[in-house]
Design an enzyme around this catalytic site. Structure first.
Site, PDB file in Angstrom:
ATOM      1  N   LYS A  15      -8.832 -18.898  10.209  1.00 58.49           N
ATOM      2  CA  LYS A  15      -7.411 -19.227  10.281  1.00 58.49           C
ATOM      3  C   LYS A  15      -6.762 -18.430  11.403  1.00 58.49           C
ATOM      4  CE  LYS A  15      -7.340 -16.431   6.145  1.00 58.49           C
ATOM      5  NZ  LYS A  15      -8.607 -16.861   5.541  1.00 58.49           N
ATOM      6  N   SER A 340       2.426  -9.331   3.504  1.00 62.07           N
ATOM      7  CA  SER A 340       1.111  -9.562   4.093  1.00 62.07           C
ATOM      8  C   SER A 340       0.559 -10.893   3.581  1.00 62.07           C
ATOM      9  CB  SER A 340       0.182  -8.406   3.746  1.00 62.07           C
ATOM     10  OG  SER A 340       0.018  -8.330   2.344  1.00 62.07           O
ATOM     11  N   TYR A 341      -0.607 -11.248   4.086  1.00 62.66           N
ATOM     12  CA  TYR A 341      -1.213 -12.538   3.751  1.00 62.66           C
ATOM     13  C   TYR A 341      -1.334 -12.717   2.231  1.00 62.66           C
ATOM     14  CZ  TYR A 341      -4.330 -16.498   4.268  1.00 62.66           C
ATOM     15  OH  TYR A 341      -4.876 -17.740   4.208  1.00 62.66           O
ATOM     16  N   PRO A 342      -0.774 -13.804   1.705  1.00 61.69           N
ATOM     17  CA  PRO A 342      -0.669 -13.893   0.237  1.00 61.69           C
ATOM     18  C   PRO A 342      -1.881 -14.469  -0.484  1.00 61.69           C
ATOM     19  CG  PRO A 342       0.533 -15.697   1.237  1.00 61.69           C
ATOM     20  CD  PRO A 342      -0.065 -14.896   2.369  1.00 61.69           C
ATOM     21  N   ARG A 343      -2.925 -14.844   0.238  1.00 63.72           N
ATOM     22  CA  ARG A 343      -4.098 -15.363  -0.461  1.00 63.72           C
ATOM     23  C   ARG A 343      -5.236 -14.373  -0.340  1.00 63.72           C
ATOM     24  NH1 ARG A 343      -3.633 -21.447   1.410  1.00 63.72           N
ATOM     25  NH2 ARG A 343      -2.812 -20.220   3.107  1.00 63.72           N
TER      26      ARG A 343
END
Length: 730
Positions: A15, A340-343
């Site tokens: 990504k 921050s990146y939630p996954r």
DNA sequence: GCAAGGTC
């Protein structure tokens, strides 16, 4: 001397955010960046060393899977294809997963003229599969290297840190074909099995029952067990038989203190006579004697660093926000730089995570400034050890924010994430648990109370705090209390509640149903398909349809709904990944099993139909069948507004956005699609009175209406089963 | 119109 052209290394992450982080690390911050032709992916370029030569690096990414599996076109005609053919006869093909991104073209443009490729996809089986999707796209356009020289490399990393990324770069391997194949097998199984069952049961029940409120009766290896959990709880509630039990209740006091209510050490008995006997035994004495007083210091542990699933649980139970909605909000907060990146599955801060810096950003927030300042001056606590899943760091705030800039739900989620973060570097909550043991006659009783020693992290997560209680009276062993009252109290066991969404998430996680990214989708699915409704407190109550389906599967083949269906298949898939089983053999074998299950299901469908008959009325009994909504494919119903002289007409058209459920939004009235695009002409609706009303026409099977341009200014009152009730606002 | 898995 021959002048070699500098070689180029293409590097691909899963990504855009990762491509950027990795490029920054490997280029030591010196890369230049530009947008790719699809607008979604960026390319980061720099010069560096590779295989003992100076090369040009181009780091970019895909957006998840490049390709997705589907049947070839003609097998997507529900009317012409027997679902049984989907198990073997129907060929599949890989289509671009998101045509709007033109990922294949983008990759090819960037890969043209490159000499090497380094695959930085996530280090799981899906990532391994995407490696080969990328290779399939780019290998035809890459430079043909020297014979026998390796040109394809796989980077294996377990976290996005300088050391890990550099280690990965220095120990490049090769992509793992077996792991990729196991994903190919899963995709094909999910597609063939899911579509076959879905099409069959949809076509079988659709149009059979007038009040069967569903356009699509879907089946899937994740969604069906998810529904199964909800119905299992429903069944427990239904079959629950309340039982009467008896409890000895004693009230004692000393001096002028308020009386204490004691807990009976036998808890309860299910026989009245026995209970009465114990009352008699206790009543021998008028005094309660203190047998012991114990004080224990107890600890309530600060939370672990936040990952996705825990965030979803708390958002549902404490904020009342559904998982799908929560993820949408979280992604917005992420792209705007607030979190921050939630996954992520990781609950461990990496060694060099800047805990203090993250905390300092919150120093001016009026709500928790005090706690933050206190932590910074006394020193933060070392976070609890969590699990490093090797994907992304835990979810943390990235900069300070105020309610005004985030909007209501955005703020509430941000506030929770921030409070959780502060809690992870706070002290544990400490409290004193005092227990006093009593004896009245021969019977033992006790009472206990909690007093706070230090609140620790619960000052920032107040809902986990120790509730204030009245302090227990000071006493010591050998003291006596006067018995004020002792009696037998009759009570009844109570049924469990419907599953909360948070409990469902826990069950799914435990049984390996879905992933952190797909759990919200599955839950959303069973809501959208009208299998469950979300009740107060975000409890999931199955609908008649959901119940009948699950009971039907139980009757015919319970494996279709049990969570084991997924894990059994995954076991087989893991054998492929480990190279212990042959891809084709596992795929064919598993398909064969499910094909048999399918035929057995088809042959036995009447036993599910018997359940349907109980819950739903045959279409003949519900009056004439109306046409279906062109958008959501459900039957429309004619609704009359009660207490209004105005007639109201069922309407569903493109002016309203239809989610196939219960919500409707009036959008700007767009002109009705021209009837030229309509495969069938609209049938007229007769006898529509116009006074005070807009001219409205029924929507036809293809969703086309006439005169929808004048629809603005209508109030929408109700929407059910593909129906909108409208009346003039003027 | 269908699955589940990535991610935007």
């Amino acid at each position: 001397q021959k002048l070699d052209k500098m070689r180029t290394v293409l590097m691909v992450a899963e990504k855009p955010s990762l491509a950027q982080s990795i490029a920054k690390i490997l280029s030591k911050g010196s890369c230049t960046s530009r947008k790719g032709l699809n607008g979604a992916c960026s390319v980061h370029e720099y010069n560096g060393n590779f295989q003992s030569q100076t090369v040009r690096f181009k780091m970019t990414s895909v957006c998840g899977h490049v390709m997705s599996l589907d049947f070839i076109g003609k097998y997507n005609n529900w009317d012409k294809v027997d679902p049984a053919e989907l198990f073997s006869k129907a060929p599949t093909e890989k289509k671009e997963a998101n045509p709007k991104l033109s990922m294949v073209k983008f990759l090819q443009v960037e890969a043209r003229g490159c000499d090497y490729v380094v695959l930085w996809l996530d280090c799981d089986k899906e990532g391994e599969n995407i490696c080969f999707e990328v290779l399939d796209a780019i290998q035809p356009v890459m430079n043909k290297g020297i014979v026998r020289e390796q040109s394809v490399f796989r980077a294996k990393f377990s976290s996005i840190t300088d050391t890990d990324i550099w280690n990965a770069m220095n120990r490049l391997g090769e992509p793992n074909r077996n792991e990729a194949l196991s994903v190919d097998a899963r995709q094909e199984l999910d597609l063939r099995i899911g579509c076959a069952f879905t099409r069959f049961q949809t076509k079988y029940f659709q149009g059979k029952y007038g009040n069967l409120d569903s356009s699509l009766i879907s089946f899937g290896p994740c969604q069906t067990p998810t529904l199964g959990f909800c119905v299992e709880r429903h069944d427990k509630i239904q079959s629950f038989k309340p039982e009467t039990y008896w409890v000895l209740q004693a009230k004692v006091f000393k001096g002028k203190d308020t009386p204490l209510t004691l807990d009976w050490n036998r808890v309860r008995v299910f026989d009245r006579e026995v209970g009465q006997m114990f009352v008699n035994l206790a009543k021998i004495s008028k005094e309660a004697k203190v047998e012991s007083v114990s004080k224990k210091e107890k600890v309530k542990q600060r939370p672990q660093a936040l990952n996705t699933v825990e965030m979803l649980r708390v958002a549902s139970s404490a904020l009342g926000m559904g998982p799908q909605h929560t993820m949408q909000i979280a992604e917005r907060l992420y792209t705007q730089g607030y979190i921050s990146y939630p996954r992520t599955e990781t609950t461990l801060y990496h060694e060099n995570f800047d805990l203090k810096g993250t905390l300092k950003q919150q120093i001016n927030n009026t709500i928790w400034a005090e706690e933050v300042k206190a932590l910074l001056s006394t020193g933060i606590n070392r976070p609890r050890k969590g699990n490093d899943a090797g994907d992304h760091p835990p979810i943390t705030p990235m900069r300070s924010a105020s309610e005004g800039e985030l909007g209501s739900d955005g703020w509430r989620l941000y506030e929770y994430i921030t409070r959780h973060f502060i809690a992870t570097v706070s002290q544990d909550c400490k409290y004193l648990q005092t227990t006093i043991d009593f004896k009245i006659g021969t019977e033992a009783f006790s009472c206990s109370g909690k007093t706070l020693i230090s609140p620790g992290y619960t000052t920032v997560i107040p809902w986990q705090g120790i509730p204030l209680e009245e302090a227990l009276p000071a006493c010591e062993c050998g003291d006596t209390f006067t018995v004020e009252e002792i009696k037998l109290v009759e009570q009844q066991t109570s049924p469990p509640h419907y599953l909360t969404e948070a409990e469902l998430i826990t069950l799914m996680e435990k049984h390996g149903i879905g992933t952190d990214a797909s759990i919200p989708v599955h839950i959303n699915n069973i809501c959208q398909r009208n299998y469950v409704t979300v009740e107060n407190g975000r409890r999931l109550k199955p609908t008649n349809l959901g119940i009948v389906l699950v009971h039907g599967y139980y009757k015919i083949d319970a494996e279709l709904v049990l969570p084991t269906i997924r894990s059994a298949v995954e076991k087989q898939l893991n054998l492929i990944a480990q190279g212990k089983a042959n891809y084709q053999q596992v795929l064919q074998h598993t398909l064969e099993i499910f094909k048999r299950k399918f035929h057995y299901f088809v042959d036995s469908i009447t036993s599910m139909d018997e359940l349907m008959e109980v819950s739903f009325s045959p279409i003949a009994a519900t009056g004439k069948p109306l046409s279906r909504c062109g958008k959501c494919h459900r039957f429309m119903k004619y609704i009359q507004v009660s207490g209004s002289s105005q007639s109201v007409y069922a309407l569903c058209d493109s002016v309203f956005s239809c989610d196939g459920l219960g919500t409707v939004q009036v959008a700007t009235a767009s002109p009705a699609p021209s009837s030229a695009s309509s495969p069938r002409p609209p049938t007229s609706v007769h006898g529509v009175p116009h006074s005070g009303m807009f001219k409205l026409h029924h929507v036809l099977e293809n969703g086309i209406t006439e005169n929808t341009a004048g629809v603005l200014g209508l109030a929408v009152r109700k929407w059910s089963a593909g129906l909108v009730e409208v009346h003039s606002n003027k």
